[in-house]
Each structure stands twice: as C-alpha cells, then as structure tokens.
Design an enzyme around this catalytic site. Structure first.
Site, PDB file in Angstrom:
ATOM      1  N   PHE A 233       0.866  -1.190   0.000  1.00 18.62           N
ATOM      2  CA  PHE A 233       0.000   0.000   0.000  1.00 18.62           C
ATOM      3  C   PHE A 233       0.903   1.241   0.000  1.00 18.62           C
ATOM      4  O   PHE A 233       0.828   2.081   0.896  1.00 18.62           O
ATOM      5  CB  PHE A 233      -0.955   0.030   1.207  1.00 18.62           C
ATOM      6  N   ASP A 254       1.044  -1.176  -4.916  1.00 19.52           N
ATOM      7  CA  ASP A 254      -0.226  -0.445  -4.753  1.00 19.52           C
ATOM      8  C   ASP A 254      -1.144  -0.848  -5.900  1.00 19.52           C
ATOM      9  O   ASP A 254      -0.671  -1.253  -6.962  1.00 19.52           O
ATOM     10  CB  ASP A 254       0.006   1.073  -4.765  1.00 19.52           C
ATOM     11  N   ASN A 280      -3.173  -6.021  -6.488  1.00 20.81           N
ATOM     12  CA  ASN A 280      -4.000  -6.093  -5.292  1.00 20.81           C
ATOM     13  C   ASN A 280      -3.130  -6.691  -4.182  1.00 20.81           C
ATOM     14  O   ASN A 280      -2.590  -7.785  -4.332  1.00 20.81           O
ATOM     15  CB  ASN A 280      -5.216  -6.978  -5.584  1.00 20.81           C
ATOM     16  N   ALA A 281      -2.994  -5.974  -3.105  1.00 20.14           N
ATOM     17  CA  ALA A 281      -2.056  -6.381  -2.053  1.00 20.14           C
ATOM     18  C   ALA A 281      -2.386  -7.753  -1.475  1.00 20.14           C
ATOM     19  O   ALA A 281      -1.485  -8.546  -1.186  1.00 20.14           O
ATOM     20  CB  ALA A 281      -2.058  -5.338  -0.941  1.00 20.14           C
ATOM     21  N   CYS A 341      -5.118   3.041  10.110  1.00 19.71           N
ATOM     22  CA  CYS A 341      -5.619   4.413  10.238  1.00 19.71           C
ATOM     23  C   CYS A 341      -7.128   4.421  10.492  1.00 19.71           C
ATOM     24  O   CYS A 341      -7.778   5.444  10.332  1.00 19.71           O
ATOM     25  CB  CYS A 341      -5.255   5.252   9.022  1.00 19.71           C
TER      26      CYS A 341
HETATM   27  N1  SAH Z   1       1.716   4.194   2.717  1.00 15.48           N
HETATM   28  C1  SAH Z   1       1.182   5.305   1.974  1.00 15.48           C
HETATM   29  C2  SAH Z   1      -0.298   5.539   2.220  1.00 15.48           C
HETATM   30  C3  SAH Z   1      -1.185   4.383   1.873  1.00 15.48           C
HETATM   31  S1  SAH Z   1      -2.828   4.856   1.616  1.00 15.48           S
HETATM   32  C4  SAH Z   1       1.958   6.567   2.344  1.00 15.48           C
HETATM   33  O1  SAH Z   1       2.617   6.582   3.356  1.00 15.48           O
HETATM   34  O2  SAH Z   1       1.865   7.531   1.595  1.00 15.48           O
HETATM   35  C5  SAH Z   1      -3.530   3.395   1.064  1.00 15.48           C
HETATM   36  C6  SAH Z   1      -3.125   2.987  -0.351  1.00 15.48           C
HETATM   37  O3  SAH Z   1      -3.645   1.680  -0.533  1.00 15.48           O
HETATM   38  C7  SAH Z   1      -3.668   3.826  -1.490  1.00 15.48           C
HETATM   39  O4  SAH Z   1      -2.584   4.270  -2.272  1.00 15.48           O
HETATM   40  C8  SAH Z   1      -4.549   2.862  -2.311  1.00 15.48           C
HETATM   41  O5  SAH Z   1      -4.395   3.035  -3.708  1.00 15.48           O
HETATM   42  C9  SAH Z   1      -3.984   1.533  -1.900  1.00 15.48           C
HETATM   43  N2  SAH Z   1      -4.888   0.379  -1.956  1.00 15.48           N
HETATM   44  C10 SAH Z   1      -6.164   0.281  -1.541  1.00 15.48           C
HETATM   45  N3  SAH Z   1      -6.625  -0.982  -1.665  1.00 15.48           N
HETATM   46  C11 SAH Z   1      -5.594  -1.715  -2.154  1.00 15.48           C
HETATM   47  C12 SAH Z   1      -5.422  -3.097  -2.464  1.00 15.48           C
HETATM   48  N4  SAH Z   1      -6.406  -3.964  -2.290  1.00 15.48           N
HETATM   49  N5  SAH Z   1      -4.227  -3.497  -2.915  1.00 15.48           N
HETATM   50  C13 SAH Z   1      -3.211  -2.623  -3.091  1.00 15.48           C
HETATM   51  N6  SAH Z   1      -3.316  -1.312  -2.803  1.00 15.48           N
HETATM   52  C14 SAH Z   1      -4.492  -0.862  -2.338  1.00 15.48           C
END
Ligand code: SAH
Length: 398
Positions: A233, A254, A280-281, A341
């Site tokens: 993410f 991401d 997808n994570a 968060c």
């Molecule tokens: N770590 C980042 C903030 C993450 S915010 C920082 O410090 O700036 C959450 C992120 O998760 C977003 O960029 C969103 O695009 C991503 N996201 C949401 N669902 C996801 C998924 N299923 N797989 C991968 N990324 C995802």
C-alpha cells in the site's frame, strides 16, 4: 443562507440534555443531535451559546442543522468576536507546528478539533496550502474569507487550493462545489520531508495530497529497515523512498496506477531506486507467501478498513490476514512496520490482531516502537476521535 453574524449580536442559545452536558463536562467537544433539546430556529452554521436544560451557560459552539454532530464547541467562554478567535486559533496552530515539526516543509497546519478549529483542515505543502472545509459554519463566506486572509498572512503561499469532499458537503446540506484554486496561480510543487522530496499536484485526481500523518513514522521505520524490503500500500512511495538508502532492494506495491506513476517520479527525483508493482495487495501477498518469497523488512499501511463501527469485524479480519501473510515472509530478525488508520480499531485492539497473527504464524515478535500520528495531527485528550493512526514497529525474534 449562511449570513454573517454581526460581531456583537447576542448569539442564539442551544439547550442540551443532561447527557449532552455530561459529555461536555467530561471534556468532549461534540453534542449529538439527539442531545440538542432546543435548536429548531437556529440558522445553519450559526455561532451559538450552549446551555444545559436549566439554562446554565456551558460555552460557545458552532451549530450544524444537518450533521449528526449538531454542536461543536469552540470555547468554554462567551465568544464576542468569532473572526478574532478564528484568526488567533490559526496563529496558535501555526506557532505550535514551529515547535513540533522539524525537517519538513509539508505538514498539517490545522487539524480540526485537535486545534480547537472544528470543521477546518489546512495542510501546507512547501509554498502551497490546501484547505478542507467540513462544516456549515466554516463554509460561511465571512468565515472562509477570515481563514484565507489569516493563512495568507501567516504563510504567504504561492497558491491556496480547496479540496472538496463531495460526500461531506452532501451530509452537511451544503451546495455542491468543485475543488480548485482559491488564490494564486500555482497548484503543483515539490515538498521535502526528512530529506526526501515529493511531487505534489493539488488538482490531480487523487483524493489526498500526501499522508502527512506518517511523516515521523517514515523516519522511524528507516531507522530499523534493512535488506530486502516490501512496502505494501505504498501510494506515492512515502515509506519505500525513506527505506531505500537503508535497504539493498525495495519493492512498493499499490493497486492504483496513478499513485504509482507519482511514486516513480518521486524515486527519480530522489535518485533512489525502487521497484513499483501494480497489484492487489491481498493477492500479491498470498502469491508471494505461497511461492516462499522472503523479506527482511515489510511495511503494511492499508487504507482504513473500518470506516464505520459496523465494519469492524470485517476490518479486523483484513488486518489479521495481511499481518499473518507478512509475518510468514519475514526472515528471522526481520522488521514489520504495521499501521492502521481506522479510528474504530483502537490501539489495544490493533495490537491484539497483530498478536493473533504472530501466534498463527508461530513467530515471536518484539515491539520496537508503538507509534501514532505525527505531532502536527494533535490528539486532544478526552476527544478520542482525534486519535486514529496506529503504527507498530516490530522485530521477529524467531
Ligand atoms: N503508505 C502510503 C499511504 C497508503 S494509503 C503513504 O505513506 O503515503 C492506502 C493505499 O492503498 C492507497 O494508495 C490505495 O491506492 C492503496 N490500496 C487500496 N486498496 C488496495 C489493495 N487492495 N491493494 C493494493 N493497494 C491498495
């Protein structure tokens, strides 16, 4: 609809129930609609006196005719001149950041209730300011003008941008508005935190400019990170770029391609090599864990899984699954940086989920640091809603 309240007119009174009054006595600053016993004729966004059912004065607040939070306290005293109070609060908020922010020209200048400025968020990104207005009271024209004039005087920015949350405006029964420049010509810039540079484009489609609340956690994570690292993410690469100088290889993951495009620009800007993967994570972690991939450092910083209280059980399962998969992939001695968060997931609850994941993964974990949001997102005691970010840094001892 939202008229200027003459500075010295007597504000209308909102009477609240004994339950509402108790909440205020306990130090909270919100009164829910069900506890506002007389507010029928109060104008949307009005400055109000708050009293208990017997008429005893409890303080001054901003009123919303639409939100479930009918009353947001701004002072325990009578407020003669809201314009002056607002300006003073903004100056205090800016002065507080002078004390608590270092090594960064990007930070949150005003954090709503945390700065006794309910309904107002102001972020600074180097020479740009970004504004978010969340309530009827702050949306009123004279209030907007006061905010703009005060933050212009404080920061002399090259541009001030408003970021509109359409859903919040709908809930507050405010007319729709689009995001855009309120002042100046400039809407993109480069900001620096902890010596790392980031591109910022206030008008790009992204919902958020940057996760300023993680600023101190980026630096903390970098103190322990080593070897092969995975930032899950990663968004614009906040953690990944901080880890890069300490690690032999960093991969950022991401699901958003536009976010990764900015991440890629950021790695070029800083001459830091990071491999960016669009995926997808959940799927990627499962595939990597099944394939026996190993890492020395893993960061998990997912979006808020629990946006409401009712989604809590699903959210906890999501956190558990992510942490379990990550723990299976960490080498002995490895570092896990795991964040949540979601306000609805408390710090103890989050720790519990990570503990369960450790148990199921049959790993022993030590807590290196138990952290929260950066200090420019002040947590107001007795207002639990101001504390939302959890960031645990752990090491796998076996
Ligand atoms: N770590 C980042 C903030 C993450 S915010 C920082 O410090 O700036 C959450 C992120 O998760 C977003 O960029 C969103 O695009 C991503 N996201 C949401 N669902 C996801 C998924 N299923 N797989 C991968 N990324 C995802």
């Amino acid at each position: 609809m939202l008229d200027l309240i003459p500075a010295h007119a007597e504000p209308p009174t909102v009477k609240i129930s004994s339950r509402g009054a108790k909440r205020l006595k306990d130090g909270h600053v919100w009164v829910y609609r069900s506890d506002a016993v007389s507010a029928e004729s109060v104008a949307p966004g009005a400055l109000v006196r708050v009293s208990d059912e017997r008429g005893r004065f409890l303080g001054t607040a901003l009123y919303s005719s639409a939100s479930q939070i009918a009353v947001r306290m701004i002072s325990r005293e009578a407020v003669e001149d809201f314009d002056q109070l607002l300006r003073a609060r903004l100056r205090e908020a800016a002065a507080y950041r002078e004390k608590v922010v270092s090594d960064s020209n990007a930070y949150r200048v005003a954090f709503g209730e945390g700065d006794l400025l309910p309904g107002l968020i102001v972020d600074r990104y180097n020479d740009l300011l970004s504004l978010q207005i969340l309530t009827q009271a702050i949306d009123a024209d004279p209030v907007r003008s006061a905010v703009l004039s005060e933050i212009s005087a404080l920061f002399e920015p090259s541009g001030i941008v408003e970021r509109v949350d359409a859903r919040v405006r709908e809930l507050e029964k405010l007319p729709p508005r689009s995001s855009g420049l309120l002042q100046g010509q400039k809407s993109s810039t480069v900001f620096t935190m902890n010596g790392v540079q980031f591109e910022f484009d206030a008008l790009a489609g992204q919902k958020t400019g940057a996760f300023l609340d993680q600023r101190e956690n980026y630096a903390a994570a970098a103190r322990y990170a080593y070897g092969e690292a995975l930032d899950v993410f990663c968004y614009h690469g906040g953690f990944a770029l901080h880890l890069a100088p300490k690690c032999s290889h960093v991969t950022g993951v991401d699901s958003s391609r536009p976010a990764l495009e900015v991440a890629d620009q950021n790695s070029a800007l800083n001459h830091r090599e990071v491999e960016w993967i669009e995926a997808n994570a959940f799927d990627l972690l499962r595939d990597y864990a099944d394939a026996g991939k190993k890492y020395d450092t893993i960061v998990l910083d997912p979006p808020a899984f629990a946006k409401t209280k009712s989604s809590l059980p699903t959210a906890l399962r999501g956190y558990k699954e992510l942490n379990l998969r990550a723990l299976k992939m960490l080498r002995p001695g490895g570092v896990l940086v795991t964040c949540s968060c979601s306000y609805h997931v408390g710090a103890a609850e989050f720790l519990g989920v990570v503990a369960e994941a450790a148990r199921d993964a049959r790993r022993s974990l030590r807590i290196l640091e138990s952290r929260t949001q950066a200090k420019d997102h002040p947590i107001l005691l007795n207002v639990p809603e101001t504390a939302y970010l959890k960031c645990l840094i752990l090491t796998v001892s076996s």
